[in-house]
Design an enzyme around this catalytic site. Structure first.
Site, PDB file in Angstrom:
ATOM      1  N   LYS A  13      -7.649  11.122  -1.322  1.00  0.00           N
ATOM      2  CA  LYS A  13      -9.105  10.754  -1.352  1.00  0.00           C
ATOM      3  C   LYS A  13      -9.621  10.388   0.278  1.00  0.00           C
ATOM      4  O   LYS A  13     -10.733  11.095   0.536  1.00  0.00           O
ATOM      5  CB  LYS A  13      -9.451   9.663  -2.245  1.00  0.00           C
ATOM      6  CG  LYS A  13      -8.929   9.698  -3.694  1.00  0.00           C
ATOM      7  CD  LYS A  13      -9.330   8.639  -4.563  1.00  0.00           C
ATOM      8  CE  LYS A  13      -8.583   7.399  -3.965  1.00  0.00           C
ATOM      9  NZ  LYS A  13      -7.124   7.364  -4.333  1.00  0.00           N
ATOM     10  N   ARG A  88     -13.168   2.551 -10.707  1.00  0.00           N
ATOM     11  CA  ARG A  88     -11.829   2.564 -11.057  1.00  0.00           C
ATOM     12  C   ARG A  88     -11.576   2.195 -12.500  1.00  0.00           C
ATOM     13  O   ARG A  88     -10.269   2.081 -12.865  1.00  0.00           O
ATOM     14  CB  ARG A  88     -10.963   1.649 -10.251  1.00  0.00           C
ATOM     15  CG  ARG A  88     -10.276   2.460  -8.981  1.00  0.00           C
ATOM     16  CD  ARG A  88      -9.732   1.254  -8.028  1.00  0.00           C
ATOM     17  NE  ARG A  88      -8.476   1.544  -7.320  1.00  0.00           N
ATOM     18  CZ  ARG A  88      -8.449   2.218  -6.128  1.00  0.00           C
ATOM     19  NH1 ARG A  88      -9.620   2.332  -5.642  1.00  0.00           N
ATOM     20  NH2 ARG A  88      -7.110   2.543  -5.656  1.00  0.00           N
ATOM     21  N   ARG A 127       3.413   6.430   5.393  1.00  0.00           N
ATOM     22  CA  ARG A 127       1.946   6.590   6.193  1.00  0.00           C
ATOM     23  C   ARG A 127       1.958   5.227   6.938  1.00  0.00           C
ATOM     24  O   ARG A 127       2.166   4.104   6.725  1.00  0.00           O
ATOM     25  CB  ARG A 127       0.883   6.816   5.314  1.00  0.00           C
ATOM     26  CG  ARG A 127       0.289   5.555   4.777  1.00  0.00           C
ATOM     27  CD  ARG A 127      -0.883   6.064   3.748  1.00  0.00           C
ATOM     28  NE  ARG A 127      -1.338   5.107   2.884  1.00  0.00           N
ATOM     29  CZ  ARG A 127      -2.392   5.118   2.142  1.00  0.00           C
ATOM     30  NH1 ARG A 127      -2.984   5.885   2.066  1.00  0.00           N
ATOM     31  NH2 ARG A 127      -2.516   3.935   1.317  1.00  0.00           N
ATOM     32  N   ARG A 161      -0.298  -0.429   5.994  1.00  0.00           N
ATOM     33  CA  ARG A 161      -0.882  -1.328   4.952  1.00  0.00           C
ATOM     34  C   ARG A 161       0.177  -2.138   4.062  1.00  0.00           C
ATOM     35  O   ARG A 161       1.235  -1.783   3.710  1.00  0.00           O
ATOM     36  CB  ARG A 161      -1.554  -0.431   4.177  1.00  0.00           C
ATOM     37  CG  ARG A 161      -2.780  -0.426   4.507  1.00  0.00           C
ATOM     38  CD  ARG A 161      -3.756   0.858   3.506  1.00  0.00           C
ATOM     39  NE  ARG A 161      -3.656   0.640   2.169  1.00  0.00           N
ATOM     40  CZ  ARG A 161      -4.336   1.450   1.184  1.00  0.00           C
ATOM     41  NH1 ARG A 161      -5.175   2.546   1.772  1.00  0.00           N
ATOM     42  NH2 ARG A 161      -4.279   1.201  -0.062  1.00  0.00           N
ATOM     43  N   ARG A 172       0.372   0.400  -8.278  1.00  0.00           N
ATOM     44  CA  ARG A 172      -1.049   0.939  -8.010  1.00  0.00           C
ATOM     45  C   ARG A 172      -1.147   2.204  -8.948  1.00  0.00           C
ATOM     46  O   ARG A 172      -2.057   2.734  -9.581  1.00  0.00           O
ATOM     47  CB  ARG A 172      -1.275   1.410  -6.789  1.00  0.00           C
ATOM     48  CG  ARG A 172      -1.488  -0.186  -5.863  1.00  0.00           C
ATOM     49  CD  ARG A 172      -1.333   0.196  -4.384  1.00  0.00           C
ATOM     50  NE  ARG A 172      -2.023   1.200  -3.745  1.00  0.00           N
ATOM     51  CZ  ARG A 172      -1.755   1.705  -2.748  1.00  0.00           C
ATOM     52  NH1 ARG A 172      -0.574   1.259  -1.786  1.00  0.00           N
ATOM     53  NH2 ARG A 172      -2.321   2.760  -2.020  1.00  0.00           N
TER      54      ARG A 172
HETATM   55  P1  AP5 Z   1      -5.023   9.319   1.683  1.00  0.00           P
HETATM   56  O1  AP5 Z   1      -5.854  10.261   2.091  1.00  0.00           O
HETATM   57  O2  AP5 Z   1      -4.710   7.996   2.382  1.00  0.00           O
HETATM   58  O3  AP5 Z   1      -5.049   9.093  -0.007  1.00  0.00           O
HETATM   59  P2  AP5 Z   1      -6.021   8.011  -0.765  1.00  0.00           P
HETATM   60  O4  AP5 Z   1      -5.948   8.803  -2.131  1.00  0.00           O
HETATM   61  O5  AP5 Z   1      -7.042   7.743   0.012  1.00  0.00           O
HETATM   62  O6  AP5 Z   1      -4.695   6.892  -0.996  1.00  0.00           O
HETATM   63  P3  AP5 Z   1      -5.020   5.436  -1.024  1.00  0.00           P
HETATM   64  O7  AP5 Z   1      -3.874   4.829  -1.118  1.00  0.00           O
HETATM   65  O8  AP5 Z   1      -5.913   4.909   0.247  1.00  0.00           O
HETATM   66  O9  AP5 Z   1      -5.554   5.265  -2.333  1.00  0.00           O
HETATM   67  P4  AP5 Z   1      -5.789   3.887  -3.074  1.00  0.00           P
HETATM   68  O10 AP5 Z   1      -6.618   4.346  -4.145  1.00  0.00           O
HETATM   69  O11 AP5 Z   1      -4.505   3.395  -3.733  1.00  0.00           O
HETATM   70  O12 AP5 Z   1      -6.366   2.653  -2.016  1.00  0.00           O
HETATM   71  P5  AP5 Z   1      -7.601   2.040  -1.812  1.00  0.00           P
HETATM   72  O13 AP5 Z   1      -7.685   1.548  -0.452  1.00  0.00           O
HETATM   73  O14 AP5 Z   1      -8.672   2.821  -2.684  1.00  0.00           O
HETATM   74  O15 AP5 Z   1      -3.607   9.973   1.887  1.00  0.00           O
HETATM   75  C1  AP5 Z   1      -2.318   9.541   1.710  1.00  0.00           C
HETATM   76  C2  AP5 Z   1      -1.227  10.235   2.737  1.00  0.00           C
HETATM   77  O16 AP5 Z   1      -1.124  11.499   2.234  1.00  0.00           O
HETATM   78  C3  AP5 Z   1      -1.779  10.084   4.014  1.00  0.00           C
HETATM   79  O17 AP5 Z   1      -0.504   9.682   5.063  1.00  0.00           O
HETATM   80  C4  AP5 Z   1      -2.253  11.517   4.353  1.00  0.00           C
HETATM   81  O18 AP5 Z   1      -2.244  12.114   5.519  1.00  0.00           O
HETATM   82  C5  AP5 Z   1      -1.359  12.283   3.488  1.00  0.00           C
HETATM   83  N1  AP5 Z   1      -1.993  13.292   2.624  1.00  0.00           N
HETATM   84  C6  AP5 Z   1      -3.249  13.606   2.402  1.00  0.00           C
HETATM   85  N2  AP5 Z   1      -3.659  14.692   1.823  1.00  0.00           N
HETATM   86  C7  AP5 Z   1      -2.413  15.563   2.020  1.00  0.00           C
HETATM   87  C8  AP5 Z   1      -1.983  16.745   1.302  1.00  0.00           C
HETATM   88  N3  AP5 Z   1      -3.065  17.653   0.855  1.00  0.00           N
HETATM   89  N4  AP5 Z   1      -0.796  17.117   1.759  1.00  0.00           N
HETATM   90  C9  AP5 Z   1       0.181  16.391   2.476  1.00  0.00           C
HETATM   91  N5  AP5 Z   1      -0.254  15.076   2.884  1.00  0.00           N
HETATM   92  C10 AP5 Z   1      -1.559  14.732   2.669  1.00  0.00           C
HETATM   93  O19 AP5 Z   1      -7.216   0.713  -2.601  1.00  0.00           O
HETATM   94  C11 AP5 Z   1      -6.306  -0.313  -2.147  1.00  0.00           C
HETATM   95  C12 AP5 Z   1      -6.502  -1.278  -3.215  1.00  0.00           C
HETATM   96  O20 AP5 Z   1      -7.968  -1.909  -3.091  1.00  0.00           O
HETATM   97  C13 AP5 Z   1      -6.259  -1.205  -4.761  1.00  0.00           C
HETATM   98  O21 AP5 Z   1      -4.901  -1.175  -5.034  1.00  0.00           O
HETATM   99  C14 AP5 Z   1      -6.918  -2.361  -5.357  1.00  0.00           C
HETATM  100  O22 AP5 Z   1      -6.547  -3.722  -5.233  1.00  0.00           O
HETATM  101  C15 AP5 Z   1      -8.111  -2.539  -4.332  1.00  0.00           C
HETATM  102  N6  AP5 Z   1      -9.370  -1.623  -4.779  1.00  0.00           N
HETATM  103  C16 AP5 Z   1     -10.005  -0.699  -4.143  1.00  0.00           C
HETATM  104  N7  AP5 Z   1     -10.951  -0.164  -4.878  1.00  0.00           N
HETATM  105  C17 AP5 Z   1     -11.100  -1.035  -5.810  1.00  0.00           C
HETATM  106  C18 AP5 Z   1     -11.898  -0.754  -7.154  1.00  0.00           C
HETATM  107  N8  AP5 Z   1     -12.926   0.067  -7.113  1.00  0.00           N
HETATM  108  N9  AP5 Z   1     -11.518  -1.677  -8.183  1.00  0.00           N
HETATM  109  C19 AP5 Z   1     -10.738  -2.631  -8.031  1.00  0.00           C
HETATM  110  N10 AP5 Z   1      -9.979  -2.860  -6.916  1.00  0.00           N
HETATM  111  C20 AP5 Z   1     -10.122  -2.000  -6.155  1.00  0.00           C
END
Ligand code: AP5
Length: 216
Positions: A13, A88, A127, A161, A172
């Site tokens: 994402k 979410r 990562r 992270r 997660r």
């Molecule tokens: P990346 O692009 O970073 O993936 P992502 O989907 O953004 O993953 P996140 O881990 O950031 O998502 P998340 O939803 O767990 O975290 P968030 O910060 O929202 O890609 C991942 C890796 O893969 C990278 O190394 C990239 O290079 C590689 N990659 C990407 N695409 C690829 C491909 N096609 N092929 C190969 N490699 C690839 O949330 C963190 C925490 O915050 C949550 O756990 C929660 O506690 C809190 N939180 C955030 N939002 C909310 C909400 N709305 N409600 C409640 N709690 C929340």
């Protein structure tokens, strides 16, 4: 245009949102990034969110919806929004409707990145980013050309992270399955869900998303 990128941790994402920002001048609204900034700044929201995030659980709906509302209020009406990691839960999806209406916006697409969970654990665990410019790297799939030196800015400090360990990633994923995936039917009923293969190479995923956007 206003779109939601939906998918489990590591689905790509953030990667795709960053590319859309580059290509279309849209704005990435990542609640994860906002919460990490709040944790770093030790604001009241950050103090409340820190332990929850480290466990891999979800922060309260009220907190994240308020963050999104504030960001949209500060944005120009002509700038498109990419919701990354929000909504979410069903409650957040309902709040988003109200927030969008308040800011005279409407959702164009919910783009679901279809992925294989086991491969995602490998993606997320490996990562890390440059501490200076935020460029993303991976232990196995994308290392700097010169060991220990960021390709983009020459920085030599890198960070990971705290929630990117195997155990927390599994929590997660479970949170995604239990609370986030069930919001899809809410948007399917409106006919705005589009599915993209998130296991394809990054540029192919981008091309598939561009095709969806061009269909508007
Ligand atoms: P990346 O692009 O970073 O993936 P992502 O989907 O953004 O993953 P996140 O881990 O950031 O998502 P998340 O939803 O767990 O975290 P968030 O910060 O929202 O890609 C991942 C890796 O893969 C990278 O190394 C990239 O290079 C590689 N990659 C990407 N695409 C690829 C491909 N096609 N092929 C190969 N490699 C690839 O949330 C963190 C925490 O915050 C949550 O756990 C929660 O506690 C809190 N939180 C955030 N939002 C909310 C909400 N709305 N409600 C409640 N709690 C929340």
């Amino acid at each position: 245009m206003n779109i939601i990128l939906l998918g489990p941790p590591g689905a790509g994402k953030g990667t795709q949102a960053g590319l859309l920002v580059e290509h279309h001048g849209m704005r990435q609204l990542s609640t994860g990034d906002m919460l990490r900034a709040a944790v770093k700044a030790q604001t009241p929201v950050g103090l409340e969110a820190k332990a929850v995030m480290e466990r891999g659980e979800l922060v309260s709906d009220a907190i994240v919806s308020a963050l999104i509302d504030d960001e949209l209020a500060a944005m120009g009406a002509d700038v498109g929004a990419i919701f990354d990691g929000y909504p979410r839960t069903e409650a957040q999806a309902m709040s988003l409707d109200a927030i969008l209406a308040k800011h005279d916006r409407a959702l164009d697409f919910v783009i679901e990145l279809m992925v294989d969970e086991e491969a995602l654990v490998d993606r997320v665990e490996g990562r890390y980013t440059c501490a200076s410019c935020g460029e993303g790297y991976h232990d196995r799939h994308k290392q700097p050309a010169v060991d220990g030196v960021c390709d983009k800015c020459g920085g030599t400090e890198f960070k990971r992270r705290p929630d990117d360990n195997a155990e927390t990633v599994r929590t997660r994923m479970a949170e995604y399955r239990a609370k986030t995936a069930p919001i899809l039917p809410f948007y399917e009923a409106r006919g705005i869900v589009q599915r993209v293969d998130g296991m394809a190479p990054i540029e192919d995923v981008t091309a598939a998303i561009e095709k969806v956007l061009a269909s508007a």
